[in-house]
Design an enzyme around this catalytic site. Structure first.
Site, PDB file in Angstrom:
ATOM      1  N   HIS A 150      33.535  33.171  53.197  1.00  0.00           N
ATOM      2  CA  HIS A 150      32.685  34.116  52.479  1.00  0.00           C
ATOM      3  C   HIS A 150      32.822  33.880  50.976  1.00  0.00           C
ATOM      4  O   HIS A 150      33.933  33.759  50.455  1.00  0.00           O
ATOM      5  CB  HIS A 150      33.117  35.554  52.787  1.00  0.00           C
ATOM      6  CG  HIS A 150      32.773  36.007  54.173  1.00  0.00           C
ATOM      7  ND1 HIS A 150      31.988  35.286  55.038  1.00  0.00           N
ATOM      8  CD2 HIS A 150      33.107  37.143  54.842  1.00  0.00           C
ATOM      9  CE1 HIS A 150      31.848  35.957  56.179  1.00  0.00           C
ATOM     10  NE2 HIS A 150      32.528  37.080  56.092  1.00  0.00           N
ATOM     11  N   CYS A 170      36.435  41.227  57.267  1.00  0.00           N
ATOM     12  CA  CYS A 170      36.712  39.947  56.611  1.00  0.00           C
ATOM     13  C   CYS A 170      36.166  39.874  55.185  1.00  0.00           C
ATOM     14  O   CYS A 170      36.656  39.099  54.367  1.00  0.00           O
ATOM     15  CB  CYS A 170      36.157  38.800  57.444  1.00  0.00           C
ATOM     16  SG  CYS A 170      34.421  38.986  57.875  1.00  0.00           S
TER      17      CYS A 170
END
Lengths: 360, 360, 360, 360
Positions: free
Chosen positions: A251, A157
């Site tokens: 993120h 990810c």
């Protein structure tokens, strides 16, 4: 529902598995036909398998548990008849993936969030707008391994947002080198046990086991070229420091890039804003209207405010500035939704791409 | 208490001012003789000036409010007779500093956490172990400005940890270039209003106004050489991205450095571990036993666990690794206490150094 | 070290076990002579047993790991020779406690943080300032069970602060009924897995398994009277709602009390402030100078600011007000350190009390 | 858009004002025709008025800034011609409200989130499902004050969820007394400065200025009866302790209630689940399908998971248990969205009710 592709979700009770169930609820072309999980859950209705000993309904995604999934009987791995499904979405841990995914792939396509097979030569790491042209490597895999299906893992990810923002820079100016520091959300660590509250509150954890190596290798593979049945990794050098912060989802990455060709801040912003990505990926059911949103507000992107841009499928970029250290250096900050574009929804997008390409 | 230096703390009611009061409580050679603050507080006992309209005792440092300070009458700036004190510690905002600090400096030394004068030619930015040899520039300032005192600002709190870790690298291998991403604590923003809880919870704010420029300029000045009455900034290139995270105290910095001479991870760790800093700074009252603590645990340093190393006066370093992008590249993570070594206690350390050097 | 009591810490690698190791480091009369943990750790040096597969040193208390403990070889439970020690501190889970503690108690005193034996008739729940007079019930236990040692569990950490603040009210005015809502810290849940960051950030969890029943029963037992070899629970009615909040350490409790005799806010504050607790508990090595600190600032107590009052051994009270609902109602807020007075240090205090009473 | 009611939003740049703008974006019967704010903002386009000196777009609600509002010119209060609008929504501070709201109310209805007029005799505090029958008191206000409009303040956000859950209990069993401890979200404090991150992280603040008195008085007024042109407050006793926790949105309340008539947990749950509220409020544009959602999972309600139930308009209840202290005691936990049902959307709902009742 006639005509939809029938998928089985493997590892369905974990956080990533739940994200598949939620993301496929109203999908126009793919349905959840079955769910599978560990022996502890097998034989129970899915909703029961999610209930813990102390009465908690352990359904962790914000969307409600779809009633159709709630009543499905969870299959143990031995009970899966791969031929009953058109494809499998796998959300199991790497060690389980190593056994289970090849077994399924003998019969059907397996799109996986696990890292087990990401680094094998005949395995592409697909991000549809970036490297849809790597898709045919799966046909090479079928030939080499003598299997009817294939295994298509999605990248880590943390790689996803980075590779997406590098793609337009590579196309417009060329990418020589990348230095990246990530501030990663807790959901990337899952829930078993994931990140403990006692560790992360009022804190930063400056290390995520094996993460930096993954990002460095995967980024080069994704940006690489597919020629003569093999992927030639991109020549750019990539170096990362990955940290964990007290954020639920999304993120954040602080990126410094050395371009091959000098480009102004405006040119970089324009390249990202105008980037359309691979033709085949532009109008898939899960494609956002833009892959990258560039923001001018210097206080953006922020993970809480920007992670859900276009349903969590767009990467948000801000703070594009010149960098005076690297050759033709620029720097920026990105936010990418690690459990949407970076996990289940990203995997579903890969399935859509491969279907659109006729690879299955 | 006879024989202690009598200091006045300017801006004594703010967070940084309170840190001065707390840090000087048991100081062996300096005492708080008076406190000054804005007109709103002037004339009240210090403890009363800290009390808000709704009854809250607005004392924000963890150490208890020293009774001696609690009962001092707060002076308005017009009431300060500089000649009554041996030195002043200033914790006012930059705009107030611009007026008040030169007035005081006509008579006495002013050690300041404000940025107002940091970038003037005759002003050093002192971190005692790193550049104590810049101290004599203050005598140059006295001559040029015709003043009896001086203004010695300390660097920005984000610069401090970076410069301290670069100093041993510069000495052992030379520093060519630095790329740094900070994850800064909320206390760096003070309290008026500081960072709002609604903005930072479950979030990262990727921008701190003017911070990056400060770090880039200050680092070069601190690492620069003092020759012929002037500081020649270091030639290293420095580029930063500064972010705010949900941490109370302790700045974390992810650093990538290009060295002039190749060095292994072990050599870099040894250079930091063994670094003793400037001779004059080694045994000051506020000096820690080591300026840098290097940790082997890959999950360290963490701001909550490491910010208080040696009373918040040591910088903690971990995750030293080779970097494959930069020439002779290494990368590491540091934690530095932004309101101890990076603010009040760092300023007190500067006073100790200048006294030891006979500059006042 | 000659002359100190030799203790063995059972369950030494867990969070509560580590707190015993840290708390006993400089204890004047008790030393850690051995540590015991699960088979996975047995045979390793303690510091090694704390190291995880990915290199982390899993020592979680703020104080540094004492070198003496670090090098001790961890004993498996089968290897413990109880006779080698003067007492045991037990920090194991309830199910392990149920087997291991009686075995040790045949020979030596066991002071335990586990709940396994709290509710048995011959077992007191000691909080030294509150009910030191229940201590002799342990001699009754020895007689009845024919054992040389005994098991002395301490109360649940949420009970402790509540019982301590009720004790002076009971003595001065009588307590009829208590309604309490807790806002508990994460450390109370330990680390396996404890509270997951994904669950608690930006959230409150309104349920802690079995906690409310524990507090209700334990409070009545602690405030009860010891007569004719048995504890008669106090007649007060107690009702709780226990919640978890994003706080590291320090339980906050909102308490509503119905007194038997009407008392003003000032009288209640005075009763708490002036309360000295049981004579035997006043000058034990771990006793704080006051058991209860009453604060006037309406914004206090706060867990982060007040949990460490007197080394975490004092309970802090504020916001004492009249309550118009209950008969002779008053209400207040308390903060109690759940892993100091409420766990390891509280257990050590119990050992000190029992020694002072000559019970072992 | 023809036919929609034309509203002006007063205090439009603050957090509550922004919530009005967002909530009215797609409203079927009310539109934002104008926005007003302080002199600092007056004359600027709304989007510009939200931009701070350092470049930040200070739009703080999750929904995007509606383009139509973005381009509206902000009016200063002197420029408002009340007659141009059908109603005003006021989100100003209490002191501004005290001047501005009566001026507007001479001409048009003013629905307000400010507390300035809540406690006046001719002012109802409306929660449509609970006390729509208090609406006609506004006509009494018009008569008494000789005004064409009126001022209808909504209750404090902490009162709202409490009153909604008490209403079905009152109707089914009667309510004698209520003890409540709140765990309130930061958004309730707004942003100027609101709750500072340094104060709330790893902490609980056990006091919210004036909040407890508001809840106690308002709850009795809302549950009171409207007879002979006046509201007779309900006789129930109410006592609260209000605390602040590190939650973004959604107030959690731990409630203990003494009923007039004994009721089982099942009866209480059924009373809440089946409660339909006032007839006029059942099908307003902003009415949720149910006013109260009762959950069986003992770990619910949680503010992060449940605040957005039915668009933030439903109150979620869980953990219904018997309470052994109070007469016919029950206890439960509720979560209510403080800035949706508890603020702007709740105010819009009041406008909808009053329109449906023909009061304007």
């Amino acid at each position: 529902m006639a005509g939809k592709l029938r998928s089985i979700v493997i590892g369905a009770t974990g956080l990533a598995g739940q994200q598949f169930i939620a993301a496929l609820k109203d999908h126009p072309t793919i349905e959840v036909a079955a769910v599978s999980a560990s022996p502890r859950s097998a034989g129970k209705p899915y909703a029961e398998a999610l209930r813990t000993a102390n009465g908690m309904q352990a359904w962790f995604v914000p969307e409600p548990l779809p009633p159709a999934a709630a009543s499905m009987t969870v299959l143990g791995s031995a009970e899966i008849k791969a031929g009953d499904y058109d494809l499998a979405f796998s959300a199991v841990e790497a060690d389980v993936a190593r056994e289970l995914e090849p077994a399924l792939a003998r019969e059907i396509p397996v799109i996986s969030t696990a890292s087990a097979f990401r680094y094998e030569d005949d395995v592409p790491l697909l991000i549809p707008p970036v490297n849809a042209d790597h898709g045919p490597l799966l046909q090479e895999m079928q030939r080499r391994r003598g299997i009817k299906g294939f295994i298509a893992p999605i990248p880590n990810c943390t790689t996803t947002g980075l590779a997406i923002t590098l793609a337009p820079l590579e196309q417009a100016f060329g990418v020589q080198a990348v230095l990246m520091t990530s501030l990663q959300a807790m959901s990337g660590a899952g829930r078993s046990p994931g990140v403990i509250g006692l560790d992360i509150l009022d804190n930063v954890i400056p290390y995520i086991h094996k993460e930096e190596g993954k990002v460095e290798v995967e980024t080069k593979k994704i940006l690489g070229s597919f020629q003569k049945g093999a992927i030639q990794p991109h020549a750019a050098k990539v170096s990362c420091t990955c940290t964990r912060v007290a954020v639920l989802e999304g993120h954040t990455e602080s990126v410094f890039v050395s371009l091959r060709k000098k480009a102004s801040v405006q040119e970089v912003a324009a390249a990202m804003r105008e980037w359309k990505g691979a033709e085949v990926a532009r109008h898939l059911p899960s494609s956002p209207p833009r892959w990258i949103e560039v923001l001018d507000d210097p206080f953006r992107p922020q993970p809480r405010l920007d992670r859900d841009a276009h349903g969590g499928m767009a990467t948000t970029v801000g703070r594009i500035r010149e960098d005076g250290v690297l050759e033709n250096g620029i720097k920026y900050v990105l936010v990418s939704h690690n459990t949407k574009m970076g996990a289940a929804r990203g995997a579903i997008l890969v399935a859509e791409q491969l279907r659109a390409q006729g690879i299955f």
